[in-house]
Design a protein around this motif. Structure first.
Motif, PDB file in Angstrom:
ATOM      1  N   ASN A   4       0.738  -1.048   0.050  1.00 26.32           N
ATOM      2  CA  ASN A   4       0.166   0.043   0.022  1.00 26.32           C
ATOM      3  C   ASN A   4       0.753   1.255  -0.084  1.00 26.32           C
ATOM      4  O   ASN A   4       0.445   2.361   0.648  1.00 26.32           O
ATOM      5  N   GLY A   5       2.074   1.224  -0.564  1.00 24.66           N
ATOM      6  CA  GLY A   5       2.827   2.309  -0.750  1.00 24.66           C
ATOM      7  C   GLY A   5       3.832   2.710   0.270  1.00 24.66           C
ATOM      8  O   GLY A   5       4.343   3.789   0.625  1.00 24.66           O
ATOM      9  N   ILE A   6       3.818   1.776   1.381  1.00 20.34           N
ATOM     10  CA  ILE A   6       4.646   1.877   2.453  1.00 20.34           C
ATOM     11  C   ILE A   6       5.802   0.822   2.734  1.00 20.34           C
ATOM     12  O   ILE A   6       5.229  -0.433   2.540  1.00 20.34           O
ATOM     13  N   PHE A   7       7.050   1.153   2.800  1.00 17.81           N
ATOM     14  CA  PHE A   7       8.003   0.156   2.975  1.00 17.81           C
ATOM     15  C   PHE A   7       8.235  -0.114   4.561  1.00 17.81           C
ATOM     16  O   PHE A   7       8.002   0.885   5.338  1.00 17.81           O
ATOM     17  N   SER A   8       8.385  -1.395   4.726  1.00 18.61           N
ATOM     18  CA  SER A   8       8.762  -1.857   5.893  1.00 18.61           C
ATOM     19  C   SER A   8      10.043  -2.453   6.286  1.00 18.61           C
ATOM     20  O   SER A   8      10.163  -3.431   5.473  1.00 18.61           O
ATOM     21  N   VAL A   9      10.649  -2.125   7.355  1.00 15.73           N
ATOM     22  CA  VAL A   9      11.981  -2.403   7.457  1.00 15.73           C
ATOM     23  C   VAL A   9      11.967  -2.648   8.903  1.00 15.73           C
ATOM     24  O   VAL A   9      13.147  -2.730   9.610  1.00 15.73           O
ATOM     25  N   GLY A 115       0.024   5.215   6.686  1.00 12.12           N
ATOM     26  CA  GLY A 115      -0.870   4.965   5.521  1.00 12.12           C
ATOM     27  C   GLY A 115      -1.962   6.097   5.411  1.00 12.12           C
ATOM     28  O   GLY A 115      -2.554   6.087   4.186  1.00 12.12           O
ATOM     29  N   ALA A 116      -1.900   7.183   6.190  1.00  6.15           N
ATOM     30  CA  ALA A 116      -2.866   8.431   5.865  1.00  6.15           C
ATOM     31  C   ALA A 116      -2.255   9.164   4.584  1.00  6.15           C
ATOM     32  O   ALA A 116      -2.612   9.984   4.221  1.00  6.15           O
ATOM     33  N   LYS A 117      -0.969   8.718   3.939  1.00  8.89           N
ATOM     34  CA  LYS A 117      -0.714   9.515   2.862  1.00  8.89           C
ATOM     35  C   LYS A 117      -1.512   9.258   1.742  1.00  8.89           C
ATOM     36  O   LYS A 117      -1.660  10.227   0.655  1.00  8.89           O
ATOM     37  N   GLN A 118      -2.382   8.359   1.575  1.00  9.97           N
ATOM     38  CA  GLN A 118      -3.647   8.213   0.750  1.00  9.97           C
ATOM     39  C   GLN A 118      -4.368   9.340   0.540  1.00  9.97           C
ATOM     40  O   GLN A 118      -5.183   9.339  -0.216  1.00  9.97           O
TER      41      GLN A 118
END
Length: 260
Positions: A4-9, A115-118
């Motif tokens: 969903n457009g978010i990278f997780s590391v 996730g609010a970037k949407q």
């Protein structure tokens, strides 16, 4: 990983810790003094608009934007890192005019996290990561903003040194929303009580890492030793200006540091 457009590391164990805390925070939102914004149409107006009327804290964030906009006009940074981006209220402004923005934070929530970037027309790179471990950041930035998060770091001065190392030569670091307590005993008791009540109610720790949850005069001295300079937020009303004459009153400050 990317979703969903978010990278997780995140390391697996820490990722589980975040999931548990995020669930607790969702349950506790009705108890927050800052009301949760759940109308997507309100986000693009932040830190102004009717969404900002839900909580007085937006007044400070309006000043944050004014301070940062002035600095960007003077220095024209192209590569920006925002630490503690929360719901993207500042991110949308930083990502305009062709600037390359990376935001990092703990949570992926669609309204109260990355996730609010949407909900914004602007685009930027969002990374979910452990803010206490900056070693994975290999890029260098012209501007880094520590957005109202410094008091939640285990060792604020050491953390600022790590952030400074991520700046380009001549790059600038800004820490916003700083309040230094000269006699922090009451604040310490308040934070301790909040953490205890949160754990009792939701069965998880309120802080992901051990931290005081506030800044004191010792922290300020150690931050000065990193090269950081401080300025008070401007008071916007006669009443608040008069409050400055009260002995021991803490005023909101922001810090700025330029890498040699």
């Amino acid at each position: 990983d990317e979703a969903n457009g978010i990278f997780s590391v995140l390391k697996p164990e820490f990722a589980l810790k975040i999931v548990d805390l995020e669930k607790a925070l969702k349950q506790s939102r009705s108890d927050y003094t800052r009301h949760f914004i759940e109308n997507p149409s309100l986000f693009s107006e932040l830190p102004y608009g009717s969404g900002s009327e839900l909580h007085s804290g937006w007044t400070t964030r309006q000043l944050d934007l004014e301070i940062i906009n002035e600095l960007m006009v003077q220095n024209n940074p192209q590569h920006i890192l925002e630490v503690g981006s929360w719901n993207g209220w500042l991110s949308q402004h930083l990502a305009r005019n062709g600037r390359q923005l990376t935001t990092i934070d703990y949570f992926q929530d669609d309204y109260d996290g990355l996730g609010a970037k949407q909900h914004y027309p602007e685009n930027w790179t969002a990374v979910q990561m452990d803010l206490a471990d900056l070693s994975i950041l290999i890029q260098r930035f012209d501007l880094i903003i520590a957005n109202h998060c410094l008091g939640f770091m285990r060792n604020p001065a050491e953390w600022i040194r790590q952030l400074t190392a991520k700046l380009q030569p001549g790059g600038i670091l800004i820490a916003t929303g700083l309040m230094f307590y000269h006699n922090p005993q009451q604040k310490a008791h308040e934070v301790e009580r909040s953490c205890r009540d949160f754990k009792r109610k939701y069965s998880v720790e309120m802080f992901l890492h051990p931290a005081k949850g506030y800044l004191d005069s010792t922290d300020k001295q150690q931050l000065i030793e990193t090269g950081m300079q401080f300025k008070h937020y401007p008071e916007q009303s006669v009443f608040r200006k008069l409050l400055n004459f009260l002995p021991g009153r803490q005023r909101m400050e922001w810090g700025i540091l330029t890498r040699d």
